[in-house]
Motif scaffolding. Structure first.
Motif, short mmCIF file in Angstrom:
data_model
loop_
_atom_site.label_atom_id
_atom_site.label_comp_id
_atom_site.label_asym_id
_atom_site.label_seq_id
_atom_site.Cartn_x
_atom_site.Cartn_y
_atom_site.Cartn_z
N LYS A 148 -10.23 25.15 -83.18
CA LYS A 148 -10.11 25.67 -81.81
C LYS A 148 -8.64 25.80 -81.41
O LYS A 148 -8.20 26.81 -80.88
N ILE A 149 -7.88 24.74 -81.68
CA ILE A 149 -6.46 24.72 -81.30
C ILE A 149 -5.70 25.85 -82.00
O ILE A 149 -4.87 26.53 -81.39
N ASN A 154 -10.24 15.55 -72.65
CA ASN A 154 -11.15 15.84 -73.77
C ASN A 154 -10.98 14.83 -74.90
O ASN A 154 -11.96 14.36 -75.47
C1 LIG Z 1 -0.54 23.10 -78.26
C2 LIG Z 1 -1.98 22.89 -77.87
C3 LIG Z 1 -2.60 21.67 -78.11
C4 LIG Z 1 -3.91 21.45 -77.73
N1 LIG Z 1 -4.47 20.23 -77.98
C5 LIG Z 1 -5.74 20.01 -77.60
C6 LIG Z 1 -6.34 18.75 -77.84
O1 LIG Z 1 -5.74 17.84 -78.41
N2 LIG Z 1 -7.62 18.57 -77.39
C7 LIG Z 1 -8.32 19.54 -76.75
O2 LIG Z 1 -9.47 19.31 -76.38
N3 LIG Z 1 -7.78 20.76 -76.53
C8 LIG Z 1 -6.51 21.01 -76.94
N4 LIG Z 1 -5.96 22.23 -76.72
C9 LIG Z 1 -6.78 23.27 -76.04
C10 LIG Z 1 -7.74 23.93 -77.02
O3 LIG Z 1 -7.06 24.92 -77.76
C11 LIG Z 1 -8.92 24.56 -76.23
O4 LIG Z 1 -8.43 25.40 -75.23
C12 LIG Z 1 -9.74 23.45 -75.58
O5 LIG Z 1 -10.22 22.58 -76.58
C13 LIG Z 1 -10.92 23.98 -74.76
O6 LIG Z 1 -11.85 24.59 -75.59
P1 LIG Z 1 -13.33 24.97 -75.06
O7 LIG Z 1 -13.11 25.87 -73.89
O8 LIG Z 1 -13.97 25.63 -76.23
O9 LIG Z 1 -13.95 23.67 -74.68
C14 LIG Z 1 -4.63 22.49 -77.11
C15 LIG Z 1 -4.02 23.73 -76.88
C16 LIG Z 1 -2.71 23.94 -77.25
C17 LIG Z 1 -2.05 25.26 -76.98
#
Ligand SMILES: Cc1cc2nc3c(=O)[nH]c(=O)nc-3n(C[C@H](O)[C@H](O)[C@H](O)COP(=O)(O)O)c2cc1C
Length: 132
Positions: free
Chosen positions: A64-65, A30
Protein backbone atom coordinates in the motif's frame (compact mmCIF):
# COMPACT_ATOMS: atom_id res chain seq x y z
CA UNK A 1 11.05 -13.84 14.77
CA UNK A 2 9.68 -10.54 13.68
CA UNK A 3 9.60 -8.99 10.22
CA UNK A 4 11.31 -5.64 9.64
CA UNK A 5 11.10 -3.28 6.68
CA UNK A 6 13.20 -0.17 6.30
CA UNK A 7 13.16 2.18 3.33
CA UNK A 8 13.92 5.71 2.26
CA UNK A 9 11.90 7.74 -0.24
CA UNK A 10 11.34 11.28 -1.40
CA UNK A 11 8.13 13.27 -1.19
CA UNK A 12 6.54 13.71 -4.64
CA UNK A 13 6.05 17.38 -3.91
CA UNK A 14 6.45 19.67 -0.94
CA UNK A 15 3.93 18.50 1.63
CA UNK A 16 2.08 21.18 3.57
CA UNK A 17 2.17 21.12 7.36
CA UNK A 18 -1.46 19.94 7.61
CA UNK A 19 -0.88 17.19 5.01
CA UNK A 20 2.10 15.93 6.96
CA UNK A 21 0.17 16.05 10.24
CA UNK A 22 -2.62 14.00 8.64
CA UNK A 23 -0.13 11.43 7.32
CA UNK A 24 1.61 11.23 10.70
CA UNK A 25 -1.65 10.91 12.62
CA UNK A 26 -3.05 8.17 10.35
CA UNK A 27 0.23 6.29 10.34
CA UNK A 28 0.56 6.35 14.11
CA UNK A 29 -3.07 5.35 14.69
CA UNK A 30 -3.12 2.55 12.09
CA UNK A 31 0.22 1.15 13.19
CA UNK A 32 -0.65 1.12 16.87
CA UNK A 33 -3.89 -0.74 16.06
CA UNK A 34 -2.00 -3.26 13.90
CA UNK A 35 0.74 -3.82 16.50
CA UNK A 36 3.36 -2.34 14.20
CA UNK A 37 6.32 -0.64 15.85
CA UNK A 38 8.98 1.53 14.24
CA UNK A 39 9.48 5.13 13.22
CA UNK A 40 8.68 7.57 10.45
CA UNK A 41 10.99 10.49 9.81
CA UNK A 42 10.48 13.35 7.38
CA UNK A 43 13.34 15.70 6.72
CA UNK A 44 13.62 18.24 3.93
CA UNK A 45 11.53 16.30 1.48
CA UNK A 46 12.78 12.80 2.34
CA UNK A 47 11.22 9.99 4.33
CA UNK A 48 12.92 7.28 6.33
CA UNK A 49 10.68 4.61 7.77
CA UNK A 50 11.22 1.52 9.88
CA UNK A 51 8.32 -0.91 10.27
CA UNK A 52 8.35 -3.94 12.57
CA UNK A 53 5.58 -6.50 12.94
CA UNK A 54 3.98 -9.68 11.75
CA UNK A 55 5.25 -10.58 8.26
CA UNK A 56 1.97 -10.74 6.30
CA UNK A 57 0.69 -7.53 7.91
CA UNK A 58 3.89 -5.67 7.04
CA UNK A 59 4.14 -6.94 3.46
CA UNK A 60 0.52 -5.95 2.80
CA UNK A 61 1.09 -2.50 4.31
CA UNK A 62 4.31 -2.00 2.35
CA UNK A 63 2.47 -2.76 -0.91
CA UNK A 64 0.00 0.00 0.00
CA UNK A 65 2.76 2.43 1.00
CA UNK A 66 4.66 1.80 -2.26
CA UNK A 67 1.57 2.79 -4.25
CA UNK A 68 1.04 6.00 -2.29
CA UNK A 69 1.38 8.98 -4.63
CA UNK A 70 2.69 11.24 -1.88
CA UNK A 71 6.19 9.82 -2.28
CA UNK A 72 8.47 8.31 -4.96
CA UNK A 73 11.98 6.85 -5.43
CA UNK A 74 11.40 4.25 -2.75
CA UNK A 75 14.62 2.43 -1.90
CA UNK A 76 14.22 -0.64 0.28
CA UNK A 77 17.13 -1.06 2.65
CA UNK A 78 15.91 -3.94 4.77
CA UNK A 79 13.01 -6.35 4.18
CA UNK A 80 13.51 -9.50 6.17
CA UNK A 81 13.09 -11.37 9.43
CA UNK A 82 14.80 -9.94 12.46
CA UNK A 83 15.58 -11.42 15.88
CA UNK A 84 13.33 -9.00 17.73
CA UNK A 85 11.77 -5.57 17.59
CA UNK A 86 14.05 -2.67 18.39
CA UNK A 87 11.30 -0.06 18.72
CA UNK A 88 9.02 -1.93 21.11
CA UNK A 89 10.45 -0.19 24.17
CA UNK A 90 10.70 3.19 22.47
CA UNK A 91 7.95 5.73 23.21
CA UNK A 92 4.57 4.23 22.37
CA UNK A 93 6.02 1.71 19.92
CA UNK A 94 5.59 3.71 16.73
CA UNK A 95 7.22 7.13 16.64
CA UNK A 96 7.01 10.11 14.40
CA UNK A 97 10.35 11.90 14.32
CA UNK A 98 9.63 15.57 13.71
CA UNK A 99 12.14 17.66 15.59
CA UNK A 100 15.89 17.72 16.18
CA UNK A 101 15.18 16.72 19.75
CA UNK A 102 13.08 13.69 18.62
CA UNK A 103 16.01 12.69 16.44
CA UNK A 104 18.49 13.12 19.26
CA UNK A 105 16.37 10.96 21.60
CA UNK A 106 16.03 8.25 18.97
CA UNK A 107 19.76 8.34 18.34
CA UNK A 108 20.47 7.91 22.06
CA UNK A 109 17.98 5.05 22.34
CA UNK A 110 19.45 3.20 19.35
CA UNK A 111 22.95 3.63 20.73
CA UNK A 112 21.81 1.88 23.91
CA UNK A 113 20.22 -1.03 22.01
CA UNK A 114 22.94 -1.63 19.45
CA UNK A 115 24.65 -4.35 21.50
CA UNK A 116 21.52 -6.48 21.49
CA UNK A 117 20.64 -6.08 17.82
CA UNK A 118 22.94 -5.31 14.89
CA UNK A 119 19.99 -3.74 13.07
CA UNK A 120 20.17 -0.76 15.48
CA UNK A 121 23.63 -0.01 14.12
CA UNK A 122 22.28 -0.05 10.55
CA UNK A 123 19.47 2.36 11.46
CA UNK A 124 21.98 4.59 13.29
CA UNK A 125 24.05 4.71 10.12
CA UNK A 126 20.99 5.75 8.13
CA UNK A 127 20.13 8.46 10.65
CA UNK A 128 23.58 9.98 10.54
CA UNK A 129 22.99 12.35 7.60
CA UNK A 130 19.85 13.59 9.35
CA UNK A 131 21.72 14.31 12.57
CA UNK A 132 24.04 16.97 11.21
C1 LIG B 1 5.95 7.95 3.49
C2 LIG B 1 4.66 7.27 3.85
C3 LIG B 1 4.62 6.37 4.92
C4 LIG B 1 3.44 5.76 5.28
N1 LIG B 1 3.44 4.90 6.34
C5 LIG B 1 2.30 4.31 6.71
C6 LIG B 1 2.28 3.42 7.81
O1 LIG B 1 3.29 3.14 8.44
N2 LIG B 1 1.07 2.89 8.17
C7 LIG B 1 -0.09 3.17 7.51
O2 LIG B 1 -1.13 2.65 7.88
N3 LIG B 1 -0.09 3.99 6.44
C8 LIG B 1 1.07 4.56 6.04
N4 LIG B 1 1.07 5.41 4.96
C9 LIG B 1 -0.21 5.65 4.26
C10 LIG B 1 -0.55 4.51 3.31
O3 LIG B 1 0.17 4.68 2.10
C11 LIG B 1 -2.07 4.51 3.03
O4 LIG B 1 -2.48 5.77 2.60
C12 LIG B 1 -2.82 4.16 4.31
O5 LIG B 1 -2.39 2.91 4.78
C13 LIG B 1 -4.34 4.15 4.14
O6 LIG B 1 -4.72 3.12 3.29
P1 LIG B 1 -6.27 2.68 3.16
O7 LIG B 1 -7.00 3.90 2.74
O8 LIG B 1 -6.24 1.59 2.13
O9 LIG B 1 -6.65 2.21 4.52
C14 LIG B 1 2.26 6.03 4.55
C15 LIG B 1 2.31 6.92 3.47
C16 LIG B 1 3.48 7.54 3.11
C17 LIG B 1 3.51 8.50 1.96
Amino acid sequence: MIHTICYVSSASRELKENELEKLFYNTQTNNSNANITGALLYYYGNFLQVLEGEKDTLLALFEKIKKDKRHKNIITIFNKQNEHRIFEAYKSGFSIIKTKSDLKNLNEYLNKTKDTTPFSTSVLGLLEPFLI
